[in-house]
Design a protein around this motif. Sequence first.
Motif, PDB file in Angstrom:
ATOM      1  N   VAL A 385       0.847  -1.208   0.000  1.00 22.96           N
ATOM      2  CA  VAL A 385       0.000   0.000   0.000  1.00 22.96           C
ATOM      3  C   VAL A 385       0.876   1.250   0.000  1.00 22.96           C
ATOM      4  CG1 VAL A 385      -2.012  -1.056   1.095  1.00 22.96           C
ATOM      5  CG2 VAL A 385      -0.193  -0.096   2.537  1.00 22.96           C
ATOM      6  N   GLY A 386       2.162   1.042  -0.076  1.00 21.87           N
ATOM      7  CA  GLY A 386       3.109   2.151  -0.127  1.00 21.87           C
ATOM      8  C   GLY A 386       4.423   1.582  -0.593  1.00 21.87           C
ATOM      9  N   GLU A 387       5.503   2.378  -0.450  1.00 20.23           N
ATOM     10  CA  GLU A 387       6.786   1.901  -0.946  1.00 20.23           C
ATOM     11  C   GLU A 387       7.408   0.823  -0.067  1.00 20.23           C
ATOM     12  OE1 GLU A 387       9.847   4.687  -1.906  1.00 20.23           O
ATOM     13  OE2 GLU A 387       8.495   5.706  -3.312  1.00 20.23           O
ATOM     14  N   GLU A 392       6.773  -1.033   7.181  1.00 23.31           N
ATOM     15  CA  GLU A 392       5.828  -0.301   8.043  1.00 23.31           C
ATOM     16  C   GLU A 392       5.117  -1.261   9.002  1.00 23.31           C
ATOM     17  OE1 GLU A 392       5.880   2.768   8.433  1.00 23.31           O
ATOM     18  OE2 GLU A 392       7.044   3.297   6.655  1.00 23.31           O
ATOM     19  N   VAL A 393       4.801  -2.457   8.530  1.00 19.37           N
ATOM     20  CA  VAL A 393       4.175  -3.449   9.420  1.00 19.37           C
ATOM     21  C   VAL A 393       5.150  -3.798  10.557  1.00 19.37           C
ATOM     22  CG1 VAL A 393       3.272  -5.812   9.588  1.00 19.37           C
ATOM     23  CG2 VAL A 393       2.638  -4.366   7.633  1.00 19.37           C
ATOM     24  N   CYS A 394       6.407  -3.980  10.206  1.00 17.49           N
ATOM     25  CA  CYS A 394       7.409  -4.294  11.240  1.00 17.49           C
ATOM     26  C   CYS A 394       7.553  -3.135  12.228  1.00 17.49           C
ATOM     27  CB  CYS A 394       8.760  -4.612  10.607  1.00 17.49           C
ATOM     28  SG  CYS A 394       8.724  -6.124   9.634  1.00 17.49           S
ATOM     29  N   ARG A 395       7.505  -1.912  11.712  1.00 13.28           N
ATOM     30  CA  ARG A 395       7.621  -0.759  12.599  1.00 13.28           C
ATOM     31  C   ARG A 395       6.427  -0.711  13.569  1.00 13.28           C
ATOM     32  NH1 ARG A 395       9.948   4.698  11.713  1.00 13.28           N
ATOM     33  NH2 ARG A 395       9.699   4.620   9.479  1.00 13.28           N
ATOM     34  N   PRO A 406      11.309  -7.335   7.586  1.00 12.06           N
ATOM     35  CA  PRO A 406      10.658  -7.766   6.341  1.00 12.06           C
ATOM     36  C   PRO A 406      11.667  -8.208   5.285  1.00 12.06           C
ATOM     37  CG  PRO A 406      10.971  -5.400   6.305  1.00 12.06           C
ATOM     38  CD  PRO A 406      11.666  -5.903   7.550  1.00 12.06           C
ATOM     39  N   LEU A 407      11.174  -8.986   4.337  1.00  9.66           N
ATOM     40  CA  LEU A 407      11.887  -9.203   3.075  1.00  9.66           C
ATOM     41  C   LEU A 407      10.951  -8.617   2.020  1.00  9.66           C
ATOM     42  CD1 LEU A 407      12.924 -12.909   3.670  1.00  9.66           C
ATOM     43  CD2 LEU A 407      14.545 -11.034   3.316  1.00  9.66           C
ATOM     44  N   GLY A 408      11.211  -7.411   1.591  1.00  7.86           N
ATOM     45  CA  GLY A 408      10.252  -6.726   0.732  1.00  7.86           C
ATOM     46  C   GLY A 408       8.945  -6.568   1.497  1.00  7.86           C
ATOM     47  N   ASP A 409       7.855  -7.036   0.881  1.00  9.45           N
ATOM     48  CA  ASP A 409       6.564  -6.931   1.564  1.00  9.45           C
ATOM     49  C   ASP A 409       6.167  -8.237   2.240  1.00  9.45           C
ATOM     50  OD1 ASP A 409       6.209  -4.256   1.110  1.00  9.45           O
ATOM     51  OD2 ASP A 409       5.341  -4.569  -0.880  1.00  9.45           O
ATOM     52  N   ASP A 432      -0.724  -9.059  14.204  1.00  9.79           N
ATOM     53  CA  ASP A 432      -2.130  -8.878  13.838  1.00  9.79           C
ATOM     54  C   ASP A 432      -2.510  -7.393  13.918  1.00  9.79           C
ATOM     55  OD1 ASP A 432      -5.042  -8.779  14.226  1.00  9.79           O
ATOM     56  OD2 ASP A 432      -4.905 -10.967  14.295  1.00  9.79           O
ATOM     57  N   ALA A 433      -2.159  -6.770  15.056  1.00  8.48           N
ATOM     58  CA  ALA A 433      -2.508  -5.345  15.237  1.00  8.48           C
ATOM     59  C   ALA A 433      -1.721  -4.468  14.266  1.00  8.48           C
ATOM     60  CB  ALA A 433      -2.227  -4.946  16.685  1.00  8.48           C
ATOM     61  N   ALA A 434      -0.485  -4.856  13.997  1.00  8.79           N
ATOM     62  CA  ALA A 434       0.352  -4.063  13.078  1.00  8.79           C
ATOM     63  C   ALA A 434      -0.229  -4.121  11.662  1.00  8.79           C
ATOM     64  CB  ALA A 434       1.787  -4.593  13.091  1.00  8.79           C
ATOM     65  N   VAL A 435      -0.692  -5.302  11.261  1.00  9.80           N
ATOM     66  CA  VAL A 435      -1.302  -5.437   9.931  1.00  9.80           C
ATOM     67  C   VAL A 435      -2.553  -4.556   9.863  1.00  9.80           C
ATOM     68  CG1 VAL A 435      -2.559  -7.050   8.424  1.00  9.80           C
ATOM     69  CG2 VAL A 435      -0.358  -7.720   9.411  1.00  9.80           C
TER      70      VAL A 435
END
Length: 440
Positions: A385-387, A392-395, A406-409, A432-435
Amino acid sequence: MSTSAEWIARDAAAVWHPFTQHATWTGDDPVVVDRAEGPWLIDVDGRRYLDGVSSLWTTTLGHGHPDIDAAITAQLARLDHSTFLGTTHTPGIELSEALIALAPKGTGPDLTRVFYAGDGSSAVEAALKIAYQYSTQTGRSRPKFVRLEHAYHGDTLGAVAVGGHRLFHDAYKPLLLDTIGVASPGDRANGRHRGAVAIAELQAAMRRDGDQVCAIIVEPMMQGAAGMFDHDAAYLVAARELADAYGALLIFDEVATGFGRTGKMWAAEHAGIVPDLLTCGKGITGGYLPLSAVLAAEHVYDAFLARPGDTAPRTFFHGHTYTANPLCCAAALANLRVMGEQNVIGQAARLGERLGKLLEPVAAKPGVLEVRRLGTMIGVEVAAVGERTGFEVCRAARERGVWLRPLGDTVVLMPPLTLGDDETDLLVSALDAAVDEVLG
Ligand code: PMP
């Protein structure tokens, strides 16, 4: 200014990190790790993060395991370092015996010899050179390797040559060995496995160029750095048959998959196939110290023994200053002992099953494309959904006290094999919450 901020400023002035774009590095607010306890990382400001990726897929028993600590301390009091050139030492001998006893069994030769190196890449380099030299010493020079699309075998030039990860490898193409690239059986093109296509391509490549090929190299069952691309055992069966039919060696790179990561000691065991050369590293010392090894079949080793009438030496002229460092070997021996005594493989298989169940609701979320898993080797692929969606999910997980990469997405989950239930719940609930936060 927090202590972290001060250290990051000093880091930015002096350090060049691997796989890191330094133009944006400090903006990513790096964690300055100060210490670790079991599966927890603790930063210099005292914040705790559950280590969901076992450092770099290595700390299989978590940090600070008393048995490994004690083994290293005891070894330190006896012998810190000694070369394997011209001398040998007891932890190196004992570890070789232990690895041979644990080597996979099945269709293929017994693995009866151990050659050491320092990290996964250097084990792969050694295996490639052994395979090529084997060809010259058993018939004639076969200068080509068969490599798989999306493969990752490390960062040294030989390992890069047999890789197929475009982002990591394309820049070095002009420098590389001549190889034969074939499709990956774990490729997700069109959302489908391509096992049958990949086998057909391997057959065609061997029919065409088999007499030039000294080895086929495969990450068995799961291409890790590709983004956790799993494949069927049938591919390994076919690779074994084709290697035998054309007189090539089969190399399994178990650097990521070995030592219980996939719920068995070796990923090769899922298929019952044994290669001629098996590379391993990472979890060999429980992630404590750098060590890797190539396990070799007797027929390969035998080709390196001098014979009457030889016109060239058969010696394997290869090795490193720290090859088989005794501290590393002692750590590995302690790790293997703990693995046996505490049935860590059984724990890993159960943890994998539990993670699989807990991840079912995550897999069903609209922003999640696929969850791929073998044992505790897991990739959760999210829709871009972005670059940097994976990042961002990991953050977002990090803000919930869980460290992921991550490895890419594809978000990687590779926790310690002995992770407890509460921590496992935290790992999945944070993801789950990060996603939801990033893709909800
Ligand atoms: N082979 C495989 C399959 C790997 O996953 C890796 C590392 N992720 C390597 C080789 C390289 O190992 P190292 O980083 O220790 O050189």
